[in-house]
Design a protein around this motif. Structure first.
Motif, mmCIF file in Angstrom:
data_model
loop_
_atom_site.group_PDB
_atom_site.id
_atom_site.type_symbol
_atom_site.label_atom_id
_atom_site.label_comp_id
_atom_site.label_asym_id
_atom_site.label_seq_id
_atom_site.Cartn_x
_atom_site.Cartn_y
_atom_site.Cartn_z
ATOM 1 N N UNK A 41 0.790 -1.156 0.148
ATOM 2 C CA UNK A 41 0.013 -0.176 0.031
ATOM 3 C C UNK A 41 0.815 1.197 0.000
ATOM 4 N N UNK A 42 2.401 1.270 0.074
ATOM 5 C CA UNK A 42 3.020 2.167 -0.019
ATOM 6 C C UNK A 42 3.186 3.024 1.097
ATOM 7 N N UNK A 43 3.267 4.497 1.396
ATOM 8 C CA UNK A 43 3.486 5.104 2.428
ATOM 9 C C UNK A 43 3.106 6.559 2.185
ATOM 10 N N UNK A 44 3.136 7.472 3.038
ATOM 11 C CA UNK A 44 2.787 8.774 2.874
ATOM 12 C C UNK A 44 3.019 9.588 4.002
ATOM 13 N N UNK A 45 2.602 10.747 4.068
ATOM 14 C CA UNK A 45 2.574 11.888 4.819
ATOM 15 C C UNK A 45 1.640 12.895 5.265
ATOM 16 N N UNK A 46 1.426 13.384 6.305
ATOM 17 C CA UNK A 46 0.220 14.408 6.640
ATOM 18 C C UNK A 46 0.722 15.484 7.380
ATOM 19 N N UNK A 47 0.562 16.706 7.204
ATOM 20 C CA UNK A 47 1.043 17.912 7.795
ATOM 21 C C UNK A 47 -0.179 18.965 7.782
ATOM 22 N N UNK A 48 -0.456 19.395 9.047
ATOM 23 C CA UNK A 48 -1.413 20.373 9.206
ATOM 24 C C UNK A 48 -0.856 21.891 9.923
ATOM 25 N N UNK A 49 -1.116 22.903 9.520
ATOM 26 C CA UNK A 49 -0.728 24.134 10.070
ATOM 27 C C UNK A 49 -1.667 24.895 10.467
ATOM 28 N N UNK A 50 -2.026 25.479 11.730
ATOM 29 C CA UNK A 50 -2.963 26.369 12.337
ATOM 30 C C UNK A 50 -2.348 27.633 12.696
ATOM 31 N N UNK A 51 -2.834 28.714 12.060
ATOM 32 C CA UNK A 51 -2.445 30.092 12.144
ATOM 33 C C UNK A 51 -0.946 29.876 11.753
ATOM 34 N N UNK A 52 -0.543 29.415 10.862
ATOM 35 C CA UNK A 52 0.881 29.387 10.142
ATOM 36 C C UNK A 52 1.881 28.551 11.299
ATOM 37 N N UNK A 53 1.384 27.674 11.800
ATOM 38 C CA UNK A 53 2.357 26.942 13.195
ATOM 39 C C UNK A 53 1.642 25.594 12.563
ATOM 40 N N UNK A 54 2.795 24.538 12.812
ATOM 41 C CA UNK A 54 2.687 22.977 12.477
ATOM 42 C C UNK A 54 2.003 22.382 13.947
#
Length: 424
Positions: A41-54
């Motif tokens: 199934x491979x791999x991946x990444x998720x990133x979320x920023x709120x108010x410009x901060x991770x």
């Protein structure tokens, strides 16, 4: 911003997931982790920023086809059409400095583009996929790997009168239209501009056009795709003829000989400059690029884009079907929205298979999602299935705003200047 004073630490991550996340995003991270249950199934990444901060930066799974190399903080994926968001943001940086006017004819900056009746086509029309230049018109695989030649071909091309003035997705040509325009005003190619205008000011190593240099921290993942030859003599004879017709739509915008082979093996597509399709990005890189678009143009305490220009990037809802891909995309200045029932508020750009970068100015949130799975039985669900995870991300952001949150630690390499000169 609203930071928590509770001392609450990062959420406990599901088994096999690396990185960190604010606890309010635990449901979104669990949903993300279930996308990659095993090596095939491979791999991946998720990133979320709120108010410009991770507030979320996680990754899991495998970056190679044999399932021997785990995804890392600096693994990048070829993000296909999510690359268009990167190229568009470069153009907005140039416009913000007064080098480009959206209402001006492209030929004002790029005189060769005015050939064959295109003198009046504006920058805005091109960025809204309304220039009638979506067809590849018989370009070969070798042609596509020569970005300067493709810019010249488009400058000399005639407009498709069936599509001009109507929303018709420029699946591959959009990138060379952007790079030709940018080259005309800066003398630099898009590969170099993505590094100078995006990666460097955002201090992220996770944004490249094409294959990163061998010594770069960002390492491209292999694409999980069937490796056998896909040939059919009848289709090989008929499809090129259909693609050449003015009303061919998406087929004319996408088809070229050996189109499957360029993403097999060591991904030959990465060795060209295709600013509509072959960006190599980390989820963190995409999320950070969209962070200022969600926050009035600011990130890391600096103005990346002016507030006025940033406010103009939000388009009006438009449910008219796209002439090339049928689905309504509501393109506005290089980004698209999903104008259906509030499924995903905001704007950004998705790529084949589901990788995407997104900004939601209404909540000050941005996110990036990348993976390396393509043309498997899961590709259709990958393309649409992230909508559910995006809903969990929005729910987590709402809870974080209400109760307070703590940014996560910085992962991945900061911007690293390339040791070899980047070609113009």
């Amino acid at each position: 911003m609203k930071h928590s004073d509770s001392g609450e630490r990062s959420a406990a991550l599901p088994h096999g997931v690396q990185g960190a996340a604010d606890p309010h995003f635990a449901c979104a991270v669990r949903a993300f982790s279930k996308m990659f249950p095993g090596p095939r199934f491979g791999g991946g990444a998720l990133s979320v920023f709120l108010d410009g901060e991770p507030v979320v930066d996680v990754w899991t799974g495998w970056s190679d086809r044999r399932g021997t190399t785990h995804w890392s903080a600096d693994t990048g994926a070829m993000v296909f059409s999510a690359t268009k968001g990167m190229a568009s943001t470069v153009i907005h940086r140039l416009a913000d400095r007064g080098l480009i006017d959206y209402e001006a004819p492209v030929a004002e900056y790029w005189p060769e583009f005015g050939a064959n009746g295109k003198a009046a086509i504006t920058v805005r029309e091109v960025m809204r996929h309304r220039a009638g230049l979506s067809q590849l018109n018989g370009a070969s695989r070798a042609d596509l790997m020569d970005h300067v030649k493709m810019e010249e071909r488009l400058a000399a091309a005639s407009v498709n009168r069936v599509l001009y003035g109507k929303g018709a997705y420029h699946a591959l040509t959009y990138g060379w239209l952007m790079s030709g325009l940018a080259r005309a005003v800066t003398g630099k190619g898009m590969r170099r501009l993505i590094r100078e205008e995006l990666a460097e000011p955002l201090n992220t190593e996770g944004l490249h056009l094409g294959r990163p240099p061998v010594d770069a921290p960002t390492k491209p993942a292999q694409i999980i795709i069937p490796q056998g030859a896909l040939k059919n003599a009848v289709l090989g004879h008929v499809v090129p003829k259909l693609a050449a017709l003015q009303w061919s739509g998406g087929l004319g915008a996408l088809y070229f000989p050996e189109m499957f082979s360029v993403v097999q093996g060591d991904i030959p597509f990465l060795d060209g400059e295709i600013p509509a399709a072959n960006g190599t990005a980390t989820a963190r890189g995409l999320a950070k690029m969209y962070a200022p678009l969600a926050c009035g143009g600011r990130v890391d305490g600096r103005q990346f884009l002016s507030p006025e220009l940033t406010a103009g990037l939000i388009g009006r809802p438009n449910r008219r079907p796209d002439r090339n891909i049928v689905f309504p995309m509501a393109f506005h200045l290089g980004y698209h929205s999903i104008p259906l029932g509030g499924l995903m508020p905001g704007f950004g750009h998705a790529g084949l298979g589901g990788s995407l970068g997104w900004a939601d100015p209404s909540t000050g949130m941005s996110f990036g999602f990348v993976h390396n799975r393509l043309l498997t039985p899961f590709v259709v669900t990958d393309q649409a299935g992230f909508v559910a995870t995006a809903a969990l991300i929005r729910r987590g952001a709402a809870a974080a705003r209400k109760r307070g949150y703590r940014p996560v630690a910085a992962f991945g390499a900061p911007f690293v200047p390339e040791t070899q000169p980047v070609a113009l």
